[in-house]
Design a protein around this motif. Structure first.
Motif, PDB file in Angstrom:
ATOM      1  N   VAL A 273       0.853  -1.060   0.052  1.00  0.00           N
ATOM      2  CA  VAL A 273       0.098  -0.079   0.056  1.00  0.00           C
ATOM      3  C   VAL A 273       0.852   1.199   0.094  1.00  0.00           C
ATOM      4  CG1 VAL A 273      -1.722   1.095   1.226  1.00  0.00           C
ATOM      5  CG2 VAL A 273      -1.806  -1.099   1.421  1.00  0.00           C
ATOM      6  N   LEU A 274       0.817   1.904  -0.948  1.00  0.00           N
ATOM      7  CA  LEU A 274       1.536   3.163  -1.167  1.00  0.00           C
ATOM      8  C   LEU A 274       0.644   4.486  -0.577  1.00  0.00           C
ATOM      9  CD1 LEU A 274       3.484   2.794  -4.380  1.00  0.00           C
ATOM     10  CD2 LEU A 274       4.445   2.239  -2.035  1.00  0.00           C
ATOM     11  N   ALA A 275       0.952   5.112   0.347  1.00  0.00           N
ATOM     12  CA  ALA A 275       0.074   6.219   0.889  1.00  0.00           C
ATOM     13  C   ALA A 275       0.751   7.307   1.173  1.00  0.00           C
ATOM     14  CB  ALA A 275      -0.589   5.580   2.322  1.00  0.00           C
ATOM     15  N   PRO A 276       0.216   8.516   1.107  1.00  0.00           N
ATOM     16  CA  PRO A 276       0.890   9.893   1.747  1.00  0.00           C
ATOM     17  C   PRO A 276       1.356   9.662   3.067  1.00  0.00           C
ATOM     18  CG  PRO A 276      -1.355  10.301   0.392  1.00  0.00           C
ATOM     19  CD  PRO A 276      -1.188   8.992   0.730  1.00  0.00           C
ATOM     20  N   SER A 277       2.134  10.668   3.245  1.00  0.00           N
ATOM     21  CA  SER A 277       2.794  10.547   4.634  1.00  0.00           C
ATOM     22  C   SER A 277       1.658  10.737   5.720  1.00  0.00           C
ATOM     23  CB  SER A 277       3.835  11.601   5.030  1.00  0.00           C
ATOM     24  OG  SER A 277       4.998  11.549   3.922  1.00  0.00           O
ATOM     25  N   HIS A 278       0.778  11.720   5.395  1.00  0.00           N
ATOM     26  CA  HIS A 278      -0.228  11.946   6.609  1.00  0.00           C
ATOM     27  C   HIS A 278      -1.457  10.831   6.788  1.00  0.00           C
ATOM     28  CE1 HIS A 278      -2.168  13.371   2.792  1.00  0.00           C
ATOM     29  NE2 HIS A 278      -3.278  13.154   3.321  1.00  0.00           N
ATOM     30  N   LEU A 279      -1.278   9.832   5.971  1.00  0.00           N
ATOM     31  CA  LEU A 279      -2.383   8.782   6.113  1.00  0.00           C
ATOM     32  C   LEU A 279      -1.652   7.400   6.362  1.00  0.00           C
ATOM     33  CD1 LEU A 279      -4.340   9.120   2.808  1.00  0.00           C
ATOM     34  CD2 LEU A 279      -4.881   9.857   5.040  1.00  0.00           C
ATOM     35  N   LEU A 280      -0.299   7.408   6.860  1.00  0.00           N
ATOM     36  CA  LEU A 280       0.324   6.413   7.251  1.00  0.00           C
ATOM     37  C   LEU A 280      -0.158   5.703   8.595  1.00  0.00           C
ATOM     38  CD1 LEU A 280       4.145   6.978   6.462  1.00  0.00           C
ATOM     39  CD2 LEU A 280       2.512   5.529   5.237  1.00  0.00           C
ATOM     40  N   ARG A 281      -0.736   6.588   9.434  1.00  0.00           N
ATOM     41  CA  ARG A 281      -1.327   6.075  10.701  1.00  0.00           C
ATOM     42  C   ARG A 281      -2.560   5.547  10.495  1.00  0.00           C
ATOM     43  NH1 ARG A 281       0.625  10.294  15.148  1.00  0.00           N
ATOM     44  NH2 ARG A 281       2.856  10.420  14.999  1.00  0.00           N
ATOM     45  N   GLN A 282      -3.177   5.965   9.614  1.00  0.00           N
ATOM     46  CA  GLN A 282      -4.587   5.481   9.410  1.00  0.00           C
ATOM     47  C   GLN A 282      -4.702   4.238   8.696  1.00  0.00           C
ATOM     48  OE1 GLN A 282      -6.744   7.962   6.438  1.00  0.00           O
ATOM     49  NE2 GLN A 282      -8.660   6.871   6.460  1.00  0.00           N
ATOM     50  N   TRP A 283      -3.816   3.880   7.829  1.00  0.00           N
ATOM     51  CA  TRP A 283      -3.946   2.588   7.413  1.00  0.00           C
ATOM     52  C   TRP A 283      -3.900   1.331   8.311  1.00  0.00           C
ATOM     53  CZ3 TRP A 283      -5.622   0.029   2.866  1.00  0.00           C
ATOM     54  CH2 TRP A 283      -5.891   1.021   1.779  1.00  0.00           C
ATOM     55  N   PRO A 284      -2.817   1.510   9.448  1.00  0.00           N
ATOM     56  CA  PRO A 284      -2.666   0.376  10.156  1.00  0.00           C
ATOM     57  C   PRO A 284      -3.874   0.335  11.049  1.00  0.00           C
ATOM     58  CG  PRO A 284      -0.417   1.453  10.023  1.00  0.00           C
ATOM     59  CD  PRO A 284      -1.565   2.304   9.152  1.00  0.00           C
ATOM     60  N   THR A 285      -4.460   1.469  11.568  1.00  0.00           N
ATOM     61  CA  THR A 285      -5.441   1.475  12.420  1.00  0.00           C
ATOM     62  C   THR A 285      -6.760   1.024  11.767  1.00  0.00           C
ATOM     63  OG1 THR A 285      -4.727   3.663  13.199  1.00  0.00           O
ATOM     64  CG2 THR A 285      -7.168   3.246  13.756  1.00  0.00           C
ATOM     65  N   GLU A 286      -6.872   1.232  10.399  1.00  0.00           N
ATOM     66  CA  GLU A 286      -8.267   0.542   9.858  1.00  0.00           C
ATOM     67  C   GLU A 286      -8.058  -0.986   9.644  1.00  0.00           C
ATOM     68  OE1 GLU A 286     -10.730   2.220   9.026  1.00  0.00           O
ATOM     69  OE2 GLU A 286     -10.294   4.076   9.614  1.00  0.00           O
ATOM     70  N   VAL A 287      -6.894  -1.364   9.552  1.00  0.00           N
ATOM     71  CA  VAL A 287      -6.520  -2.746   9.228  1.00  0.00           C
ATOM     72  C   VAL A 287      -6.942  -3.307  10.829  1.00  0.00           C
ATOM     73  CG1 VAL A 287      -4.753  -4.633   8.633  1.00  0.00           C
ATOM     74  CG2 VAL A 287      -4.999  -2.656   7.363  1.00  0.00           C
ATOM     75  N   GLU A 288      -6.551  -2.914  11.432  1.00  0.00           N
ATOM     76  CA  GLU A 288      -6.494  -3.305  13.045  1.00  0.00           C
ATOM     77  C   GLU A 288      -8.003  -3.417  13.591  1.00  0.00           C
ATOM     78  OE1 GLU A 288      -5.373  -5.080  16.709  1.00  0.00           O
ATOM     79  OE2 GLU A 288      -4.154  -4.755  14.961  1.00  0.00           O
ATOM     80  N   ARG A 289      -8.584  -2.441  13.208  1.00  0.00           N
ATOM     81  CA  ARG A 289      -9.792  -2.102  13.520  1.00  0.00           C
ATOM     82  C   ARG A 289     -11.003  -3.157  13.091  1.00  0.00           C
ATOM     83  NH1 ARG A 289     -13.575   3.281  12.311  1.00  0.00           N
ATOM     84  NH2 ARG A 289     -15.447   2.892  13.339  1.00  0.00           N
ATOM     85  N   PHE A 290     -10.876  -3.315  11.463  1.00  0.00           N
ATOM     86  CA  PHE A 290     -11.808  -4.141  11.016  1.00  0.00           C
ATOM     87  C   PHE A 290     -11.492  -5.216  10.913  1.00  0.00           C
ATOM     88  CE2 PHE A 290     -13.094   0.245   9.432  1.00  0.00           C
ATOM     89  CZ  PHE A 290     -14.651  -0.058   9.143  1.00  0.00           C
ATOM     90  N   THR A 291     -10.421  -5.732  10.886  1.00  0.00           N
ATOM     91  CA  THR A 291      -9.763  -7.248  10.770  1.00  0.00           C
ATOM     92  C   THR A 291      -9.593  -7.889  12.092  1.00  0.00           C
ATOM     93  OG1 THR A 291      -7.471  -6.799  10.571  1.00  0.00           O
ATOM     94  CG2 THR A 291      -8.890  -7.069   8.509  1.00  0.00           C
ATOM     95  N   GLY A 292      -9.759  -7.183  13.031  1.00  0.00           N
ATOM     96  CA  GLY A 292      -9.417  -7.591  14.650  1.00  0.00           C
ATOM     97  C   GLY A 292      -8.110  -7.885  14.811  1.00  0.00           C
ATOM     98  N   GLY A 293      -7.078  -7.601  14.232  1.00  0.00           N
ATOM     99  CA  GLY A 293      -5.706  -8.067  14.693  1.00  0.00           C
ATOM    100  C   GLY A 293      -5.328  -9.212  13.888  1.00  0.00           C
ATOM    101  N   ALA A 294      -6.177  -9.640  12.958  1.00  0.00           N
ATOM    102  CA  ALA A 294      -5.848 -10.895  12.325  1.00  0.00           C
ATOM    103  C   ALA A 294      -4.625 -10.779  11.126  1.00  0.00           C
ATOM    104  CB  ALA A 294      -7.130 -11.486  11.325  1.00  0.00           C
ATOM    105  N   LEU A 295      -4.389  -9.428  10.576  1.00  0.00           N
ATOM    106  CA  LEU A 295      -3.340  -9.264   9.608  1.00  0.00           C
ATOM    107  C   LEU A 295      -2.344  -8.435  10.327  1.00  0.00           C
ATOM    108  CD1 LEU A 295      -5.956  -8.042   6.622  1.00  0.00           C
ATOM    109  CD2 LEU A 295      -4.959 -10.310   7.104  1.00  0.00           C
TER     110      LEU A 295
END
Length: 591
Positions: A273-295
């Motif tokens: 996933v290539l993202a701007p610098s200001h969205l680097l924290r959003q992606w790990p948070t969204e992955v953790e939130r919707f997959t429940g820590g599975a990824l």
């Protein structure tokens, strides 16, 4: 053209108006290997060389030897059309002539040109060539209008595996909305193995104006392009749908597609996933939130993160979030060139064409290094790194020498000025026209200073020569000191005293002469003293004196008395009178 009124009415055979396949197995093999499909019909272009300008710009120059051969090969390419005409006596018609017109076409030559324009890649085994002849028309063919489709009628995809409850889940369950499930269904269809390929096509054509015919040859190569563009509105949940796609798609390492070498890559199951610098924290948070820590997620924000993680860490990751700025950083390109053992990567903003070529060479070197390290050949990888370091150093020196050479200008005097200043340690590498002009000015000043020193040495030599001539004069021609009888040589002691006094007088005069040019010579002082004793005052000295007058006064002072025995002095005037009440000694002391 003379019979165009007949040829324009000729109808094309229907067999040649439809696309007809061409076979060229050898041409496909040469093209798949990265070369030209046919050196006669489509000669390879000359390699590019890059020249550095005085302001840092880079210009592309073709190899002169290869460029000459390429131009000659282009002129010798086979023609697409051939026309032959012949007139023969018509049988049984007397003197009448029967005209014959033969038109031939060479579609394979055009097909080779079209295939040479297609970049190598994709399913090269499925590439195909075809040709046809149609009526030539200068009007542009219209394209069908663009239509936007909707996914309202698409089926909804099921919820991803980890978007529901499962053992060990962290946080509450968050499911997709129905419209998000329809978008996910379309995205999964685009990611399928049997997705419809995109056909890349190149067409080469040639015209025959006399017949108004056009020969077309095309090369078609299927490209497997998985994915697409998710362009939903803001707030629709595009990030969540993309996380759902990652969770729903199978995560298995896939081999690199051809023509990439299999041993030049390390397959990973992770999604990049290539993202701007200001969205680097959003992606790990969204992955953790919707997959429940599975990824498992790895974030690469800076080069420090790249150095911290190993290849094993990336092999265990399910999602790798990388900052776009990291892949644009100069430090990243320096590390890439150093590890790949290639030349330095130029600035893409200055010359995109140069950067593209250098970046391709670096990626080729990177595959070589991965293959060497995967096979355990560490010494080969180290040799490549050392060779690349030496090549970059020589490349840097060559670029600096080119910049310095162009900054000095094209004229010989500027180059000479730069060399002189470098020898005098006044400048090392002047850059630009302003610095060159400054170098010329400094060189001219140094030259003038050298000339002045030479003139001063010449004057000193003349003075020394005059002193030697005066010392060599006979004693009878010199002025006898006081108390000595005429015609008799004075004692040696008196001679030394007289000589010391004369030298002292000349020295005192020279010191006072350079301090105040308006002061009179020693001979003039004696004349003034004699006038004071007679009750006369000398004429006042002018306020200013030219340099030539001052030199002349100095020569007269050094020469001493003239032939008549008297010193040269300016005439006395009566403008100033001697003050009363003062004796001669006080006046002499005041003077």
């Amino acid at each position: 053209e003379a019979i165009s009124w007949i040829t324009e009415r000729l109808d094309l055979p229907p067999q040649i108006s439809e696309w007809t396949a061409l076979g060229a197995a050898d041409a496909f093999a040469a093209w798949s290997a990265g070369g030209s499909p046919c050196e006669v019909c489509a000669p390879a272009m000359p390699k590019l060389q890059w020249a550095h300008g005085s302001r840092g710009q880079v210009s592309a120059l073709e190899d002169p030897v290869q460029a000459g051969a390429y131009e000659q090969a282009l002129k010798r390419r086979p023609a697409a059309f051939g026309v032959k005409q012949r007139a023969a006596p018509a049988p049984g018609v007397g003197s009448a002539l029967l005209g014959e017109l033969e038109v031939s076409a060479n579609p394979l030559a055009l097909a080779m040109r079209a295939l040479a324009l297609v970049p190598v890649g994709g399913d090269t085994a499925a590439a195909e060539l075809s040709w046809r002849i149609v009526r030539h028309c200068d009007t542009k063919e219209g394209l069908p209008p663009l239509t936007l489709s909707s996914n309202k009628h698409d089926p909804a995809a099921p919820q991803p595996p980890h978007f529901g409850p499962f053992k060990g889940r962290v946080g509450k369950v968050l499911a997709l909305r129905p419209e998000q499930q329809r978008s996910l269904s379309w995205m999964l269809e685009q990611e399928e193995e049997g997705a419809a390929p995109f056909i890349e096509e190149e067409v080469a054509e040639a015209t025959l104006p006399a017949l108004n015919w056009r020969l077309e040859a095309r090369a078609r190569v299927p490209r497997v392009v998985r994915g697409g563009v998710l362009a939903d509105e803001v707030g629709y949940g595009k990030t969540v749908i993309t996380v759902a796609l990652i969770d729903a798609a199978p995560r298995e390492p896939l081999p690199p597609p051809p023509p990439l070498r299999r041993d030049g890559f390390i397959p990973l199951k992770a999604t990049l996933v290539l993202a701007p610098s200001h969205l680097l924290r959003q992606w790990p948070t969204e992955v953790e939130r919707f997959t429940g820590g599975a990824l498992n997620t790895v974030v690469l924000a800076t080069m420090a993160d790249v150095n911290k993680h190993s290849v094993k860490d990336l092999e265990k990751a399910d999602v790798v979030v990388c900052a776009i700025t990291l892949l644009r950083n100069d430090l990243y390109f320096e590390r890439l060139a150093a590890f790949a053992g290639s030349g330095a990567l130029p600035n893409g903003k200055a010359s995109l064409r140069h950067f593209t070529q250098a970046y391709g060479e670096a990626l080729g070197g990177l595959q070589e290094q991965v293959a060497s390290l995967s096979s355990g050949d560490l010494s080969a990888a180290q040799r490549r790194v050392a060779d690349g370091r030496a090549g970059r150093a020589s490349q840097k020196k060559a670029a600096a020498a080119s910049v310095i050479g162009k900054s000095l200008g094209n004229t010989a005097n500027r180059v000479e000025a730069g060399v002189k200043l470098e020898s005098m340690a006044m400048a090392v590498a002047p850059k630009g026209k302003k610095a060159t002009y400054a170098a010329e000015k400094k060189a001219a000043a140094a030259k003038a200073k050298t000339k002045e020193e030479a003139e001063e040495e010449g004057q000193t030599g003349k003075k020394r020569k005059r002193e030697e001539e005066e010392e060599a004069q006979p004693a009878a021609e010199k002025e006898a000191p006081d108390g000595a009888e005429g015609g008799e040589d004075p004692p040696a002691e008196e001679k030394e005293a007289a000589e010391e006094g004369r030298v002292k007088a000349e020295t005192e005069y020279e010191d006072s002469h350079y301090k105040d040019p308006s002061r009179p010579t020693p001979g003039e002082e004696e004349e003034e003293e004699g006038g004071e004793e007679a009750g006369e005052m000398p004429e006042e000295a002018p306020e200013q004196m030219d340099a030539d007058d001052a030199d002349g006064a100095g020569e007269e002072a050094e020469g001493g008395a003239d032939d008549d025995g008297g010193a040269d002095a300016p005439p006395a005037t009566e403008e100033a009178a001697a003050p009363e009440g003062r004796d001669g000694e006080e006046e002499e002391e005041e003077e």
